[in-house]
Design an enzyme around this catalytic site. Structure first.
Site, mmCIF file in Angstrom:
data_model
loop_
_atom_site.group_PDB
_atom_site.id
_atom_site.type_symbol
_atom_site.label_atom_id
_atom_site.label_comp_id
_atom_site.label_asym_id
_atom_site.label_seq_id
_atom_site.Cartn_x
_atom_site.Cartn_y
_atom_site.Cartn_z
ATOM 1 N N THR A 154 0.841 -1.200 0.000
ATOM 2 C CA THR A 154 0.000 0.000 0.000
ATOM 3 C C THR A 154 0.873 1.246 0.000
ATOM 4 O O THR A 154 0.647 2.187 -0.777
ATOM 5 C CB THR A 154 -0.957 0.002 1.198
ATOM 6 O OG1 THR A 154 -1.884 -1.083 1.050
ATOM 7 C CG2 THR A 154 -1.747 1.312 1.270
ATOM 8 N N ASN B 278 -5.623 -9.819 -7.411
ATOM 9 C CA ASN B 278 -5.708 -10.461 -6.100
ATOM 10 C C ASN B 278 -6.979 -11.277 -5.914
ATOM 11 O O ASN B 278 -7.014 -12.200 -5.098
ATOM 12 C CB ASN B 278 -5.611 -9.400 -4.999
ATOM 13 C CG ASN B 278 -6.594 -8.265 -5.190
ATOM 14 O OD1 ASN B 278 -6.553 -7.571 -6.204
ATOM 15 N ND2 ASN B 278 -7.473 -8.058 -4.223
ATOM 16 N N GLN C 257 0.696 -9.855 -5.697
ATOM 17 C CA GLN C 257 0.278 -11.258 -5.762
ATOM 18 C C GLN C 257 1.192 -12.107 -6.636
ATOM 19 O O GLN C 257 1.170 -13.331 -6.549
ATOM 20 C CB GLN C 257 -1.162 -11.358 -6.279
ATOM 21 C CG GLN C 257 -2.201 -10.759 -5.360
ATOM 22 C CD GLN C 257 -2.300 -11.471 -4.014
ATOM 23 O OE1 GLN C 257 -1.813 -12.578 -3.831
ATOM 24 N NE2 GLN C 257 -2.960 -10.826 -3.062
ATOM 25 N N SER D 296 5.069 -7.031 -1.358
ATOM 26 C CA SER D 296 4.858 -7.058 0.091
ATOM 27 C C SER D 296 5.298 -8.401 0.655
ATOM 28 O O SER D 296 5.002 -9.451 0.095
ATOM 29 C CB SER D 296 3.370 -6.836 0.397
ATOM 30 O OG SER D 296 3.157 -6.659 1.780
ATOM 31 N N ALA D 297 5.994 -8.363 1.798
ATOM 32 C CA ALA D 297 6.562 -9.586 2.376
ATOM 33 C C ALA D 297 5.498 -10.591 2.787
ATOM 34 O O ALA D 297 5.674 -11.798 2.611
ATOM 35 C CB ALA D 297 7.433 -9.219 3.586
ATOM 36 N N HIS D 298 4.381 -10.106 3.332
ATOM 37 C CA HIS D 298 3.438 -11.055 3.921
ATOM 38 C C HIS D 298 2.627 -11.840 2.883
ATOM 39 O O HIS D 298 1.893 -12.766 3.243
ATOM 40 C CB HIS D 298 2.496 -10.351 4.916
ATOM 41 C CG HIS D 298 1.349 -9.617 4.299
ATOM 42 N ND1 HIS D 298 0.067 -10.126 4.295
ATOM 43 C CD2 HIS D 298 1.281 -8.421 3.692
ATOM 44 C CE1 HIS D 298 -0.735 -9.257 3.709
ATOM 45 N NE2 HIS D 298 -0.028 -8.217 3.329
ATOM 46 N N THR E 250 13.375 5.122 10.373
ATOM 47 C CA THR E 250 14.258 4.046 10.821
ATOM 48 C C THR E 250 13.833 2.729 10.195
ATOM 49 O O THR E 250 12.657 2.354 10.248
ATOM 50 C CB THR E 250 14.223 3.935 12.356
ATOM 51 O OG1 THR E 250 14.624 5.179 12.915
ATOM 52 C CG2 THR E 250 15.148 2.835 12.842
ATOM 53 N N CYS F 129 -8.871 -6.640 2.204
ATOM 54 C CA CYS F 129 -8.997 -5.224 2.545
ATOM 55 C C CYS F 129 -10.435 -4.733 2.485
ATOM 56 O O CYS F 129 -10.784 -3.720 3.082
ATOM 57 C CB CYS F 129 -8.123 -4.392 1.608
ATOM 58 S SG CYS F 129 -6.380 -4.834 1.687
#
Length: 379
Positions: free
Chosen positions: A71, A150, A178, A198-200, A239, A325
């Site tokens: 996002t 998706n 995806q 995205s990692a997840h 950070t 989402c």
């Protein structure tokens, strides 16, 4: 409980968790601390992950910056291009079946003076390349089309889109959330200038992602959306989430290994699922059968309400009606509506998405569970 909602999120692979753990305690340094070993070790982990992400998508490590997820990546790509390339124009081309991270951002940019063309899709969920090229104007600065949808798993003709973008000297952004880690991606071959992941979605942790930004042919720049400190080459201050980034890197590395074999395994399981359910009466597959992800099946069960099926099985089977989402919304899927499905097909649409830990036994159980509910739920 059987989990078939891998498009919503994936579990962290145990090897990913193991790679992350040292950076929470023993190796807890700030990657921006350049004066002592704690910072150097953290920075080394970040740069290793940057190389791992780059290898997954065919980029160089200097072209990868880390974000909090897709996002943010979509927002940075769209808003960053719009603000920095305003001198050239204000026109963006996208597609009606994009994720809300793109659609909502485009609507936001329209309020700030952007002109956006929303390309339609056909019944298979694919855009027309002719309509795309016809939509390009002198003031067009960006084409934003996702790699794979998706909800349906439909894969857009990305390489052809990239070629059209290059022909007209327009930047091309693709939301590959995806597709990354599941399909062999190559930003050079595909002509992609910006790409979000995205990692997840690929067995890494939540809250971390990456954005590819082309450095050559053309060199792409963006207006930063988060200021303060100038981290990530000035594109994204803050950070760095070192444990999450290490996890993303490891997840990308694992996905690179044996990708083709995993595609074949998941395609076989998906076909098994579809064959078992298509025999159950008025059931149809939504989206292209030729151009889709190997692990996704979006099916319409005419004569039932998808929400009732999910409610009846929610203690045994995890699956969905579409994007996580928008799962709280009762509105029909904007993706399936754009594909022209009738109301009965919209009402009965269910997405099954398989993954690394899905087994043949679970697919057989899923077929039995769903089929047992069909007659009871008919209206």
């Amino acid at each position: 409980m059987i989990y078939l909602d891998y498009n919503a999120t994936t579990p962290c692979d145990p090897e990913v968790v193991a790679a992350m753990l040292p950076y929470f305690s023993q190796k807890f340094g700030n990657a921006a601390s350049k004066t002592h070993p704690y910072g150097w070790i953290a920075d080394e982990a970040v740069e290793q992950a940057r190389r791992q992400v780059a290898r997954l998508i065919g980029a160089t490590e200097q072209e990868v910056i880390f974000t909090s997820g897709s996002t943010e990546g979509c927002n940075l790509a769209l808003k960053g291009v719009f603000e920095l390339y305003a001198v050239k124009g204000n026109h963006i081309i996208t597609c009606v079946t994009e994720h809300k991270a793109v659609l909502d951002t485009c609507q936001h940019l329209e309020q700030r003076g952007a002109t956006v063309t929303y390309l339609p899709v056909d019944a298979a969920g694919l855009i027309s390349l002719e309509e795309l090229e016809a939509a390009i104007r002198p003031e067009t600065i960006l084409i934003a089309v996702m790699y794979a949808n998706n909800e349906t798993g439909v894969i857009q003709p990305v390489k052809a889109i990239g070629a059209i973008a290059k022909k007209h000297k327009v930047l091309f952004f693709s939301d590959a959330t995806q597709a990354a880690g599941k399909l062999p991606l190559d930003v050079q071959t595909d002509g992609i200038d910006l790409l979000a992941l995205s990692a997840h979605k690929l067995y890494g942790p939540k809250g971390v992602g990456a954005l590819y930004i082309r450095r050559k042919g053309p060199r792409v720049s963006l207006k930063a959306q988060i200021d303060g400190g100038g981290h990530e080459r000035g594109f994204r201050s803050g950070t760095l989430n070192v444990p999450g980034i290490a996890g993303l890197g490891k997840a990308c590395s694992l996905c690179s290994e044996g990708m083709e074999a995993e595609q074949q395994r998941l395609r076989s399981l998906r076909d098994q699922l579809e064959q078992g359910l298509l025999q159950s009466g008025d059931v149809s597959v939504n989206g292209s059968l030729q151009s889709r992800m190997p692990h996704v099946s979006n099916l319409s069960f005419r004569g039932i309400k998808a929400e009732r099926m999910i409610s009846a099985l929610n203690s045994e089977l995890a699956f969905s009606v579409g994007s996580a989402c928008t799962s709280a919304s009762k509105a029909p899927s904007h993706v399936l509506e754009a594909m022209g499905l009738d109301q009965a097909s919209l009402d009965g649409a269910i997405r099954f998405s398989l993954g690394r830990f899905t087994t043949a036994e679970e697919i057989a159980q899923t077929i039995n569970l769903v089929r047992a509910q069909l007659d009871r739920l008919k209206y």
